[in-house]
Scaffold this motif. Structure first.
Motif, PDB file in Angstrom:
ATOM      1  N   GLU A   1       0.838  -1.204   0.000  1.00  0.00           N
ATOM      2  CA  GLU A   1       0.000   0.000   0.000  1.00  0.00           C
ATOM      3  C   GLU A   1       0.873   1.256   0.000  1.00  0.00           C
TER       4      GLU A   1
ATOM      5  N   ARG B   1      -0.934   6.965   2.102  1.00  0.00           N
ATOM      6  CA  ARG B   1      -2.317   7.429   1.946  1.00  0.00           C
ATOM      7  C   ARG B   1      -2.362   8.884   1.484  1.00  0.00           C
TER       8      ARG B   1
ATOM      9  N   ASP C   1      -5.747   1.769  -4.799  1.00  0.00           N
ATOM     10  CA  ASP C   1      -7.050   1.431  -4.236  1.00  0.00           C
ATOM     11  C   ASP C   1      -8.049   1.034  -5.325  1.00  0.00           C
TER      12      ASP C   1
END
Length: 80
Positions: free
Chosen positions: A26, A29, A38
């Motif tokens: 990941e 963010r 995502d």
């Protein structure tokens, strides 16, 4: 004249030997990279996150070039 037709799936990849058990790491963010990551892990119709598989198939990536099925595209195109 030839009357038979054959389907050759030269692009078939055993997903259980590669990508079924996890998503890529990941990204941070709130970045564009995270947004792309995502979207790629979601079903385009429902928006649900794809389920992960708990199979025990060994996974092979580019660090195992002989066993990996993901690194053979150029060779296959040359062959065809």
């Amino acid at each position: 004249a030839l009357q038979k037709r054959y389907w050759i799936c030269a692009f078939c990849v055993n997903q259980h030997a590669s990508i079924c058990g996890s998503f890529p790491q990941e990204p941070q963010r709130y970045t564009e990279e995270h947004a792309v990551w995502d979207v790629a892990r979601r079903d385009t119709v429902t928006g649900d996150i794809f389920p992960l598989c708990d199979c025990r198939e060994p996974k092979y990536f580019n660090d195992s070039p002989d066993e990996c099925e993901l690194n053979k595209f150029d060779q296959m195109m040359f062959l065809l």
